[in-house]
Design a protein around this motif. Structure first.
Motif, PDB file in Angstrom:
ATOM      1  N   ARG A  25      57.873  48.331  29.745  1.00 16.63           N
ATOM      2  CA  ARG A  25      57.034  48.606  30.917  1.00 16.63           C
ATOM      3  C   ARG A  25      55.564  48.402  30.564  1.00 16.63           C
ATOM      4  N   TYR A  26      55.177  48.818  29.367  1.00 12.74           N
ATOM      5  CA  TYR A  26      53.802  48.614  28.916  1.00 12.74           C
ATOM      6  C   TYR A  26      53.466  47.125  28.867  1.00 12.74           C
ATOM      7  N   GLU A  27      54.375  46.328  28.342  1.00  8.03           N
ATOM      8  CA  GLU A  27      54.149  44.885  28.277  1.00  8.03           C
ATOM      9  C   GLU A  27      54.044  44.278  29.677  1.00  8.03           C
ATOM     10  N   GLN A  28      54.858  44.769  30.622  1.00 11.44           N
ATOM     11  CA  GLN A  28      54.771  44.290  32.006  1.00 11.44           C
ATOM     12  C   GLN A  28      53.405  44.619  32.605  1.00 11.44           C
ATOM     13  N   LEU A  29      52.959  45.850  32.418  1.00  9.87           N
ATOM     14  CA  LEU A  29      51.656  46.255  32.948  1.00  9.87           C
ATOM     15  C   LEU A  29      50.525  45.464  32.309  1.00  9.87           C
ATOM     16  N   LYS A  30      50.636  45.238  31.016  1.00  9.68           N
ATOM     17  CA  LYS A  30      49.626  44.469  30.298  1.00  9.68           C
ATOM     18  C   LYS A  30      49.555  43.032  30.830  1.00  9.68           C
ATOM     19  N   LYS A  31      50.712  42.423  31.070  1.00  8.80           N
ATOM     20  CA  LYS A  31      50.761  41.065  31.600  1.00  8.80           C
ATOM     21  C   LYS A  31      50.165  41.005  33.003  1.00  8.80           C
ATOM     22  N   SER A  32      50.495  41.986  33.829  1.00  4.10           N
ATOM     23  CA  SER A  32      49.959  42.030  35.186  1.00  4.10           C
ATOM     24  C   SER A  32      48.448  42.221  35.175  1.00  4.10           C
ATOM     25  N   ALA A  33      47.962  43.098  34.323  1.00  2.00           N
ATOM     26  CA  ALA A  33      46.520  43.330  34.226  1.00  2.00           C
ATOM     27  C   ALA A  33      45.797  42.070  33.768  1.00  2.00           C
ATOM     28  N   ARG A  34      46.385  41.340  32.828  1.00  2.00           N
ATOM     29  CA  ARG A  34      45.777  40.097  32.352  1.00  2.00           C
ATOM     30  C   ARG A  34      45.716  39.060  33.470  1.00  2.00           C
ATOM     31  N   GLN A  35      46.794  38.963  34.277  1.00  2.74           N
ATOM     32  CA  GLN A  35      46.809  38.017  35.380  1.00  2.74           C
ATOM     33  C   GLN A  35      45.742  38.363  36.416  1.00  2.74           C
ATOM     34  N   VAL A  36      45.603  39.640  36.715  1.00  5.92           N
ATOM     35  CA  VAL A  36      44.585  40.065  37.682  1.00  5.92           C
ATOM     36  C   VAL A  36      43.195  39.774  37.138  1.00  5.92           C
ATOM     37  N   ALA A  37      42.968  40.064  35.863  1.00  9.18           N
ATOM     38  CA  ALA A  37      41.653  39.848  35.265  1.00  9.18           C
ATOM     39  C   ALA A  37      41.287  38.367  35.205  1.00  9.18           C
ATOM     40  N   GLN A  38      42.272  37.486  35.106  1.00 11.73           N
ATOM     41  CA  GLN A  38      41.996  36.058  35.029  1.00 11.73           C
ATOM     42  C   GLN A  38      41.894  35.402  36.406  1.00 11.73           C
ATOM     43  N   ASN A  39      42.159  36.147  37.450  1.00 15.91           N
ATOM     44  CA  ASN A  39      42.074  35.615  38.804  1.00 15.91           C
ATOM     45  C   ASN A  39      40.605  35.310  39.126  1.00 15.91           C
ATOM     46  N   PRO A  40      40.287  34.086  39.559  1.00 16.19           N
ATOM     47  CA  PRO A  40      38.895  33.733  39.843  1.00 16.19           C
ATOM     48  C   PRO A  40      38.252  34.614  40.918  1.00 16.19           C
ATOM     49  N   ALA A  41      39.003  35.011  41.921  1.00 16.85           N
ATOM     50  CA  ALA A  41      38.430  35.861  42.968  1.00 16.85           C
ATOM     51  C   ALA A  41      38.024  37.218  42.399  1.00 16.85           C
ATOM     52  N   VAL A  42      38.847  37.761  41.520  1.00 14.48           N
ATOM     53  CA  VAL A  42      38.533  39.054  40.905  1.00 14.48           C
ATOM     54  C   VAL A  42      37.318  38.913  39.996  1.00 14.48           C
ATOM     55  N   ARG A  43      37.264  37.839  39.243  1.00 13.83           N
ATOM     56  CA  ARG A  43      36.125  37.625  38.340  1.00 13.83           C
ATOM     57  C   ARG A  43      34.834  37.467  39.120  1.00 13.83           C
ATOM     58  N   ASN A  44      34.882  36.707  40.225  1.00 15.83           N
ATOM     59  CA  ASN A  44      33.677  36.529  41.041  1.00 15.83           C
ATOM     60  C   ASN A  44      33.236  37.845  41.671  1.00 15.83           C
ATOM     61  N   THR A  45      34.180  38.631  42.136  1.00 16.74           N
ATOM     62  CA  THR A  45      33.846  39.921  42.730  1.00 16.74           C
ATOM     63  C   THR A  45      33.241  40.856  41.687  1.00 16.74           C
ATOM     64  N   ALA A  46      33.809  40.865  40.501  1.00 11.72           N
ATOM     65  CA  ALA A  46      33.275  41.709  39.427  1.00 11.72           C
ATOM     66  C   ALA A  46      31.866  41.275  39.047  1.00 11.72           C
ATOM     67  N   GLU A  47      31.635  39.974  39.001  1.00 15.72           N
ATOM     68  CA  GLU A  47      30.300  39.476  38.671  1.00 15.72           C
ATOM     69  C   GLU A  47      29.297  39.823  39.773  1.00 15.72           C
ATOM     70  N   SER A  48      29.708  39.706  41.019  1.00 17.91           N
ATOM     71  CA  SER A  48      28.825  40.085  42.118  1.00 17.91           C
ATOM     72  C   SER A  48      28.461  41.561  42.048  1.00 17.91           C
ATOM     73  N   ALA A  49      29.451  42.386  41.756  1.00 18.69           N
ATOM     74  CA  ALA A  49      29.198  43.823  41.628  1.00 18.69           C
ATOM     75  C   ALA A  49      28.239  44.096  40.470  1.00 18.69           C
ATOM     76  N   ALA A  50      28.401  43.387  39.369  1.00 25.81           N
ATOM     77  CA  ALA A  50      27.510  43.579  38.224  1.00 25.81           C
ATOM     78  C   ALA A  50      26.088  43.163  38.570  1.00 25.81           C
ATOM     79  N   GLN A  51      25.931  42.044  39.275  1.00 23.75           N
ATOM     80  CA  GLN A  51      24.599  41.599  39.659  1.00 23.75           C
ATOM     81  C   GLN A  51      23.948  42.579  40.634  1.00 23.75           C
ATOM     82  N   GLN A  52      24.712  43.075  41.585  1.00 20.43           N
ATOM     83  CA  GLN A  52      24.169  44.065  42.512  1.00 20.43           C
ATOM     84  C   GLN A  52      23.783  45.338  41.771  1.00 20.43           C
TER      85      GLN A  52
END
Length: 101
Positions: A25-52
């Motif tokens: 289950r830990y490996e599944q969660l880790k894989k899912s978290a990595r996929q979310v973190a590598q999503n371009p939309a998530v990265r752009n949103t995180a960068e926008s939040a950091a700039q704001q």
């Protein structure tokens, strides 16, 4: 004594099976978290939040420094000065590992 032995054997079996299931289950969660973190939309949103956040922190610093004046600690003024210089020179990453893209 037989009940204790049965209890310990059951505890050991539960531990072994539980850790195996827990690891999967830990490996599944880790894989899912990595996929979310590598999503371009998530990265752009995180960068926008950091700039704001940097923008609002800069505004807050000015408001506070206007009210406090020269009583601002040297460590704060030096940190803000170094951040401004780094941002003015177009540095790629900040202390949190985000980029200015």
């Amino acid at each position: 004594m037989r009940y204790r032995l049965t209890f310990v054997a059951g505890l050991a079996a539960g531990y072994v099976l539980g850790t195996k299931a827990g690891r999967e289950r830990y490996e599944q969660l880790k894989k899912s978290a990595r996929q979310v973190a590598q999503n371009p939309a998530v990265r752009n949103t995180a960068e926008s939040a950091a700039q704001q956040g940097r923008h609002f922190a800069d505004k807050a610093y000015h408001v506070v420094s206007d009210k406090v004046g020269d009583r601002m600690p040297d460590s704060v003024t030096q940190r803000v000065r170094s951040l401004r210089e780094r941002n003015a020179h177009g540095a790629g990453a900040d202390d949190w590992g985000t980029s200015n893209t």
